[in-house]
Scaffold this active site. Structure first.
Site, short mmCIF file in Angstrom:
data_model
loop_
_atom_site.label_atom_id
_atom_site.label_comp_id
_atom_site.label_asym_id
_atom_site.label_seq_id
_atom_site.Cartn_x
_atom_site.Cartn_y
_atom_site.Cartn_z
N HIS A 159 -32.30 70.87 -18.50
CA HIS A 159 -33.02 70.90 -17.21
C HIS A 159 -32.80 69.61 -16.42
CE1 HIS A 159 -35.32 74.22 -19.09
NE2 HIS A 159 -35.36 73.42 -20.13
N SER A 179 -16.13 56.12 3.65
CA SER A 179 -16.81 56.75 4.78
C SER A 179 -16.33 56.09 6.05
CB SER A 179 -18.32 56.58 4.62
OG SER A 179 -18.95 56.65 5.89
N LYS A 201 -19.58 52.79 1.18
CA LYS A 201 -19.43 54.05 0.44
C LYS A 201 -18.11 54.18 -0.32
CE LYS A 201 -21.80 57.60 1.58
NZ LYS A 201 -22.71 58.39 0.78
N GLU A 248 -15.79 66.67 -5.65
CA GLU A 248 -16.52 67.61 -4.78
C GLU A 248 -15.60 68.72 -4.28
OE1 GLU A 248 -18.46 65.35 -1.68
OE2 GLU A 248 -19.45 64.08 -3.16
#
Ligand code: ARG
Length: 458
Positions: free
Chosen positions: A155, A276, A282, A289
């Site tokens: 979980h 970024s 970043k 992804e």
């Protein structure tokens, strides 16, 4: 330029030609098309349908076309409908009369069925090479991190401590199944449809065993209607690819989480991260992804073909031309993802100290504390309640089970002795779990041995 002008009195409308054509995408398997034709011609000669001279001329012509396409000196002519018409058309242009005999005893229906199978078979082998490479990479991570302790989650909550080797090992098993699934799929597809004709075989004395052998199939297919309308093998392959993508996307999701500032379990190499345009600090896990994102695309390709095939009457229907673009897209996308994922994994750094520290939080040793009581004669359900109360105490005192003073333990149960600390150390929690498949080092070494053998045999 068409193979079928005889019964027509009008030219095909340009829009119809564009709508109908497949050369713009089936040119991808020109090599398989020519390989199939070479086997067909050899067989026609063997059974006496083509003379030696005609055969030689066709073979040389086909090989010339293959060479010129490979070298880029021959371009695909968009006037042709598909790769089959193109090769036959160019052949006849180049060698004259014998070229017109190439298609004897054959239909584009069994031809395209053969081409797709040859192409799929080659691609299965290539995908499995990539999977093998990935398995070796994961194996190295396992072998080098047998004693690196990290938290295991259920979980997404810390559950029990285990090792990095064990976590990586879960993916090894997934990719191993993927490898075997592709091997199964390859074995099932490996029957040759050539010689099935349009749908009903032919009256020529074709030697289907011969062409099957020439093209390294296990034998000819056994029903000509099924042969020209079967795309099961593609659906199986794309299902296997979808499962591979699902595994990659699960691993990517973990890597993305582990790479966050909050976790810092891993550091993705600069060469596999992006920045970024606005936020200078970043470093984003774009590759992971994108692999996660492309999984949806491969599922879409699979469902596109499943839907195309649904409700199709026997035998060949033009709908089936729609198998190619989704299949090629699924194959190319998956191959790119496996390759990039493997390289990203190879260059990724594991922050072992952070993992270890994290495993100490979240009461990951609570189950072992309960087991300590059980080993000292307390019933498990009672032990569960006692440790639950101790966890509550720790939260109140802002500490953990390893640092809670013995008197606090003894206030709840006199069974606790000094050796409780040893029993719930992270090392003990992991070291003592040695049933096969568990994270303990003895179990892990056994699994590594089995998997090394697997890798040696593929
Ligand atoms: N381009 C077609 C396909 O990909 C080849 C088979 C054409 N056969 C036919 N009878 N129209 O399916």
């Amino acid at each position: 330029m068409k193979l079928w002008g005889g019964r027509f009195t009008k030219e095909t409308n340009k829009l119809v030609h564009n709508f109908n054509e497949s050369l713009s995408f089936d040119n991808k398997f020109y090599e398989e098309d020519i390989t199939g034709s070479l086997a067909h011609v050899k067989m026609l000669n063997k059974v006496g349908i083509l003379t030696d001279e005609e055969t030689k001329s066709i073979e040389e012509g086909l090989k010339g076309i293959l060479r010129d396409l490979n070298e880029g000196t021959l371009e695909f002519d968009p006037e042709y409908e598909d790769i089959h018409s193109f090769v036959e058309g160019v052949l006849t242009e180049r060698i004259g009369e014998p070229g017109k005999k190439l298609h004897t005893g054959r239909s584009r229906n069994d031809q395209v069925a053969l081409d797709m199978k040859l192409y799929t078979r080659k691609e299965i082998d290539e995908v499995n090479e990539l999977i093998k490479n990935l398995l070796e990479t994961v194996y190295d991570i396992m072998e080098n991190n047998i004693d690196i302790i990290m938290p295991g989650f259920t979980h997404l909550q810390k559950a029990q401590p285990l090792t990095l080797a064990h976590h990586a090992g879960a993916y090894f098993e997934m990719f191993k199944r993927d490898y075997l699934r592709l091997k199964d799929c390859r074995a099932r597809l490996n029957y040759c449809p050539l010689g099935s004709g349009a749908l009903a075989g032919t009256t020529y004395p074709l030697d289907r065993e011969f062409t099957a052998k020439e093209l390294l199939f296990d034998g000819p297919t056994l029903n000509s209607m099924d042969s020209v309308s079967d795309r099961d093998y593609l659906i199986e392959f794309m299902s296997a690819l979808s499962i591979i993508m699902m595994h990659l996307s699960r691993f990517c999701e973990e890597i993305i989480t582990w790479n966050t500032n909050e976790y810092r379990f891993v550091e993705i190499d600069d060469s596999y991260s992006t920045g970024s345009s606005i936020m200078p600090q970043k470093k984003n896990p774009d590759i992971a992804e994108l692999i996660r994102g492309k999984t949806g695309r491969v599922y879409g390709d699979l469902f596109s073909l499943m839907t195309t095939m649904k409700g199709l009457p026997l035998a060949y229907n033009k709908d089936m031309q729609e198998d190619k673009e989704p299949a090629f897209d699924a194959i190319d996308t998956s191959k790119g993802c496996i390759l990039l994922f493997t390289d990203m994994l190879k260059t990724m750094k594991f922050n072992k100290d952070v993992m270890r520290k994290s495993s100490e939080g979240g009461f990951t040793n609570a189950t072992d504390a309960a087991d300590y009581l059980v080993k000292n004669g307390v019933a498990f359900r009672d032990a569960h309640g006692i440790i639950g109360a101790l966890v509550l105490k720790c939260i109140e005192l802002n500490t953990n089970l390893s640092e809670l003073p013995l008197e606090e333990y003894q206030k709840i149960s006199p069974v606790f002795k000094e050796d409780i600390y040893d029993a719930i150390s992270m090392e003990t929690c992991v070291l003592k779990r040695n049933t096969i498949g568990a994270p303990g080092p003895d179990a892990m070494k056994e699994v590594l041995k089995i998997n090394k053998e697997f890798l040696g045999n593929i």
